[in-house]
Design a protein around this motif. Structure first.
Motif, PDB file in Angstrom:
ATOM      1  N   VAL A 110       0.839  -1.198   0.000  1.00 43.28           N
ATOM      2  CA  VAL A 110       0.000   0.000   0.000  1.00 43.28           C
ATOM      3  C   VAL A 110       0.873   1.246   0.000  1.00 43.28           C
ATOM      4  CG1 VAL A 110      -1.745   1.288   1.288  1.00 43.28           C
ATOM      5  CG2 VAL A 110      -1.852  -1.217   1.192  1.00 43.28           C
ATOM      6  N   ARG A 111       1.894   1.236   0.838  1.00 41.15           N
ATOM      7  CA  ARG A 111       2.802   2.375   0.915  1.00 41.15           C
ATOM      8  C   ARG A 111       3.497   2.606  -0.420  1.00 41.15           C
ATOM      9  NH1 ARG A 111       8.222   2.457   4.746  1.00 41.15           N
ATOM     10  NH2 ARG A 111       9.173   4.321   3.849  1.00 41.15           N
ATOM     11  N   ALA A 112       3.968   1.541  -1.043  1.00 46.18           N
ATOM     12  CA  ALA A 112       4.656   1.678  -2.334  1.00 46.18           C
ATOM     13  C   ALA A 112       3.731   2.279  -3.389  1.00 46.18           C
ATOM     14  CB  ALA A 112       5.171   0.315  -2.786  1.00 46.18           C
ATOM     15  N   ALA A 113       2.473   1.844  -3.413  1.00 47.60           N
ATOM     16  CA  ALA A 113       1.524   2.359  -4.393  1.00 47.60           C
ATOM     17  C   ALA A 113       1.233   3.834  -4.151  1.00 47.60           C
ATOM     18  CB  ALA A 113       0.238   1.548  -4.347  1.00 47.60           C
ATOM     19  N   LEU A 114       1.039   4.210  -2.879  1.00 43.17           N
ATOM     20  CA  LEU A 114       0.739   5.600  -2.569  1.00 43.17           C
ATOM     21  C   LEU A 114       1.930   6.507  -2.867  1.00 43.17           C
ATOM     22  CD1 LEU A 114      -1.194   5.145   0.798  1.00 43.17           C
ATOM     23  CD2 LEU A 114      -2.162   5.800  -1.413  1.00 43.17           C
ATOM     24  N   GLU A 115       3.132   6.040  -2.583  1.00 42.11           N
ATOM     25  CA  GLU A 115       4.312   6.859  -2.824  1.00 42.11           C
ATOM     26  C   GLU A 115       4.648   6.957  -4.300  1.00 42.11           C
ATOM     27  OE1 GLU A 115       7.282   5.100  -0.357  1.00 42.11           O
ATOM     28  OE2 GLU A 115       6.636   6.173   1.456  1.00 42.11           O
ATOM     29  N   ALA A 116       4.169   6.010  -5.102  1.00 42.90           N
ATOM     30  CA  ALA A 116       4.424   6.040  -6.545  1.00 42.90           C
ATOM     31  C   ALA A 116       3.419   6.891  -7.310  1.00 42.90           C
ATOM     32  CB  ALA A 116       4.415   4.611  -7.093  1.00 42.90           C
ATOM     33  N   ALA A 117       2.429   7.435  -6.612  1.00 47.62           N
ATOM     34  CA  ALA A 117       1.381   8.213  -7.267  1.00 47.62           C
ATOM     35  C   ALA A 117       1.961   9.441  -7.959  1.00 47.62           C
ATOM     36  CB  ALA A 117       0.321   8.634  -6.251  1.00 47.62           C
ATOM     37  N   SER A 118       1.369   9.795  -9.081  1.00 45.69           N
ATOM     38  CA  SER A 118       1.784  10.968  -9.840  1.00 45.69           C
ATOM     39  C   SER A 118       0.759  12.081  -9.626  1.00 45.69           C
ATOM     40  CB  SER A 118       1.887  10.629 -11.326  1.00 45.69           C
ATOM     41  OG  SER A 118       2.234  11.759 -12.073  1.00 45.69           O
ATOM     42  N   VAL A 119       1.218  13.218  -9.117  1.00 44.36           N
ATOM     43  CA  VAL A 119       0.344  14.352  -8.820  1.00 44.36           C
ATOM     44  C   VAL A 119       0.894  15.573  -9.546  1.00 44.36           C
ATOM     45  CG1 VAL A 119      -0.625  15.809  -7.011  1.00 44.36           C
ATOM     46  CG2 VAL A 119      -0.246  13.383  -6.570  1.00 44.36           C
ATOM     47  N   ARG A 120       0.041  16.257 -10.274  1.00 43.20           N
ATOM     48  CA  ARG A 120       0.459  17.430 -11.036  1.00 43.20           C
ATOM     49  C   ARG A 120       0.185  18.705 -10.245  1.00 43.20           C
ATOM     50  NH1 ARG A 120      -1.771  16.281 -17.229  1.00 43.20           N
ATOM     51  NH2 ARG A 120      -0.593  14.337 -17.574  1.00 43.20           N
ATOM     52  N   GLY A 121       1.137  19.593 -10.327  1.00 43.07           N
ATOM     53  CA  GLY A 121       0.967  20.890  -9.681  1.00 43.07           C
ATOM     54  C   GLY A 121       1.596  20.931  -8.300  1.00 43.07           C
ATOM     55  N   ARG A 122       2.227  22.067  -7.978  1.00 49.98           N
ATOM     56  CA  ARG A 122       2.921  22.220  -6.695  1.00 49.98           C
ATOM     57  C   ARG A 122       1.946  22.160  -5.520  1.00 49.98           C
ATOM     58  NH1 ARG A 122       8.044  24.195  -5.782  1.00 49.98           N
ATOM     59  NH2 ARG A 122       8.459  25.000  -3.683  1.00 49.98           N
ATOM     60  N   LEU A 123       0.825  22.917  -5.633  1.00 48.90           N
ATOM     61  CA  LEU A 123      -0.138  22.934  -4.541  1.00 48.90           C
ATOM     62  C   LEU A 123      -0.773  21.568  -4.341  1.00 48.90           C
ATOM     63  CD1 LEU A 123      -1.738  24.453  -2.403  1.00 48.90           C
ATOM     64  CD2 LEU A 123      -3.373  25.130  -4.183  1.00 48.90           C
ATOM     65  N   ALA A 124      -1.136  20.908  -5.446  1.00 48.30           N
ATOM     66  CA  ALA A 124      -1.717  19.569  -5.347  1.00 48.30           C
ATOM     67  C   ALA A 124      -0.724  18.598  -4.727  1.00 48.30           C
ATOM     68  CB  ALA A 124      -2.152  19.079  -6.722  1.00 48.30           C
ATOM     69  N   GLY A 125       0.556  18.783  -5.047  1.00 56.33           N
ATOM     70  CA  GLY A 125       1.588  17.926  -4.476  1.00 56.33           C
ATOM     71  C   GLY A 125       1.701  18.095  -2.972  1.00 56.33           C
ATOM     72  N   TYR A 126       1.652  19.360  -2.509  1.00 56.30           N
ATOM     73  CA  TYR A 126       1.702  19.608  -1.071  1.00 56.30           C
ATOM     74  C   TYR A 126       0.479  19.008  -0.361  1.00 56.30           C
ATOM     75  CZ  TYR A 126       5.676  22.824  -1.381  1.00 56.30           C
ATOM     76  OH  TYR A 126       6.921  23.380  -1.567  1.00 56.30           O
ATOM     77  N   CYS A 127      -0.686  19.164  -0.988  1.00 55.97           N
ATOM     78  CA  CYS A 127      -1.909  18.612  -0.388  1.00 55.97           C
ATOM     79  C   CYS A 127      -1.839  17.093  -0.309  1.00 55.97           C
ATOM     80  CB  CYS A 127      -3.135  19.045  -1.192  1.00 55.97           C
ATOM     81  SG  CYS A 127      -3.510  20.798  -1.074  1.00 55.97           S
ATOM     82  N   TYR A 128      -1.346  16.472  -1.377  1.00 60.46           N
ATOM     83  CA  TYR A 128      -1.237  15.004  -1.382  1.00 60.46           C
ATOM     84  C   TYR A 128      -0.238  14.547  -0.320  1.00 60.46           C
ATOM     85  CZ  TYR A 128      -0.627  10.223  -2.984  1.00 60.46           C
ATOM     86  OH  TYR A 128      -0.573   8.835  -3.040  1.00 60.46           O
ATOM     87  N   GLU A 129       0.862  15.255  -0.205  1.00 63.79           N
ATOM     88  CA  GLU A 129       1.866  14.886   0.804  1.00 63.79           C
ATOM     89  C   GLU A 129       1.285  15.008   2.206  1.00 63.79           C
ATOM     90  OE1 GLU A 129       6.342  16.195   2.340  1.00 63.79           O
ATOM     91  OE2 GLU A 129       5.544  16.984   0.462  1.00 63.79           O
ATOM     92  N   PHE A 130       0.500  16.059   2.441  1.00 63.80           N
ATOM     93  CA  PHE A 130      -0.125  16.241   3.754  1.00 63.80           C
ATOM     94  C   PHE A 130      -1.090  15.096   4.060  1.00 63.80           C
ATOM     95  CE2 PHE A 130      -3.606  17.941   6.388  1.00 63.80           C
ATOM     96  CZ  PHE A 130      -2.887  18.314   7.504  1.00 63.80           C
ATOM     97  N   LEU A 131      -1.900  14.711   3.087  1.00 65.03           N
ATOM     98  CA  LEU A 131      -2.843  13.613   3.287  1.00 65.03           C
ATOM     99  C   LEU A 131      -2.102  12.297   3.496  1.00 65.03           C
ATOM    100  CD1 LEU A 131      -5.541  14.521   0.610  1.00 65.03           C
ATOM    101  CD2 LEU A 131      -5.749  14.726   3.094  1.00 65.03           C
ATOM    102  N   LEU A 132      -1.024  12.094   2.741  1.00 64.25           N
ATOM    103  CA  LEU A 132      -0.236  10.874   2.905  1.00 64.25           C
ATOM    104  C   LEU A 132       0.427  10.847   4.275  1.00 64.25           C
ATOM    105  CD1 LEU A 132       0.757   8.261   1.637  1.00 64.25           C
ATOM    106  CD2 LEU A 132       2.639   9.541   0.581  1.00 64.25           C
TER     107      LEU A 132
END
Length: 292
Positions: free
Chosen positions: A17-39
């Protein structure tokens, strides 16, 4: 350099599960920060799994356990805690090494409980069969939940610690803190000196952790405080659920004094040092990543 992950950790159900979540591709700086916060939040919740299940068990039995049940509620909590531990190992939600940490914390915590209940620091107001002295056996699992969290978060976030002091010094400090929890009932309380010693010892230590792809950093002393704060919140839940009570709560529940934060802060240092001894991976690192 991060330690190479051990095979037991890679075999847990969370690894894929961790490997799949960390391999996710997220576009945009703000979206990346939000995804990192949720992760980050998801990983924290996963690390808290044992403690969260224990709190759910405390609250659930407080509200739903039958008053006329032939089996004491405290005994049910003990059996439930053991069942949770067995299930987490059987379902590969926990590594055997983390189970060892839980066992060590159970022993250390039970010893403290035996002493503290004997001198009246807190009480267990309900009856039980599975107990040692005045201490029901489930109580050791509350300390074990802290050890489980530290061991799991260490692995999940790939912790390393630039500026970490010599291990002998940390063991000496942890021993002094543990001893003061007992000795201050007869001798002068030296916790202020212990706070100062911790500040001097860990002032230059960082905890470097990786929520997603970029290593982040935080002063280790700040990390100790944040975890101690959440343990204080959990303690309020535990006393509300009548799992134990302080003398001032005998006539009715109220929130635990903020002064207890200091005790939990010192306990965090003991807990961290104990996990560092059992973890078998180096805690020291020579580099501190720059903020992203």
């Amino acid at each position: 350099m991060r330690p190479y992950p051990d095979r037991a950790a890679m075999a847990t159900r969370f690894a894929s599960v961790r490997a799949a979540l960390e391999a996710a591709s997220v576009r945009g700086r703000l979206a990346g920060y939000c995804y990192e916060f949720l992760l980050f939040g998801f990983k924290q919740a996963w690390a808290c799994l044992f403690g969260g299940l224990m709190l759910a068990l405390l609250l659930g039995t407080h509200f739903l356990y039958p008053a006329d049940a032939p089996f004491h509620r405290y005994d049910f909590l003990t059996v439930g805690a053991v069942a949770i531990q067995i299930a987490m190992l059987a379902l590969r939600l926990e590594t055997p090494r983390e189970a060892v940490v839980i066992g060590a914390f159970h022993i250390v915590g039970t010893i403290m409980e035996l002493f503290k209940t004997a001198v009246g620091s807190w009480i267990y107001p309900e009856g039980s069969v599975l107990h040692i002295g005045a201490v029901p056996l489930f109580s050791g699992f509350m300390y074990a939940a802290v050890g489980s969290y530290i061991a799991r978060i260490w692995r999940i976030f790939d912790f390393h610690f630039p500026g970490y002091p010599p291990q002998w010094a940390t063991i000496l400090l942890a021993t002094a803190i543990y001893g003061n929890f007992f000795a201050h009932h007869w001798l002068p309380d030296i916790r202020l000196a212990l706070f100062l010693a911790a500040l001097l010892l860990f002032a230059r230590t960082w905890v470097v952790f990786t929520p997603w792809r970029t290593p982040r950093r935080m002063p280790l002393l700040v990390g100790f405080f944040l975890v101690a704060l959440f343990i204080w919140f959990a303690e309020n839940i535990g006393t509300f659920a009548n799992a134990w009570a302080y003398p001032s709560q005998r006539t009715g529940w109220h929130m635990v004094s903020l002064a207890k934060l200091g005790s939990w802060y010192l306990l965090m240092i003991i807990s961290f040092v104990l996990v560092s001894m059992l973890h078998r991976t180096a805690v020291r690192s020579d580099t501190v990543p720059e903020p992203a």
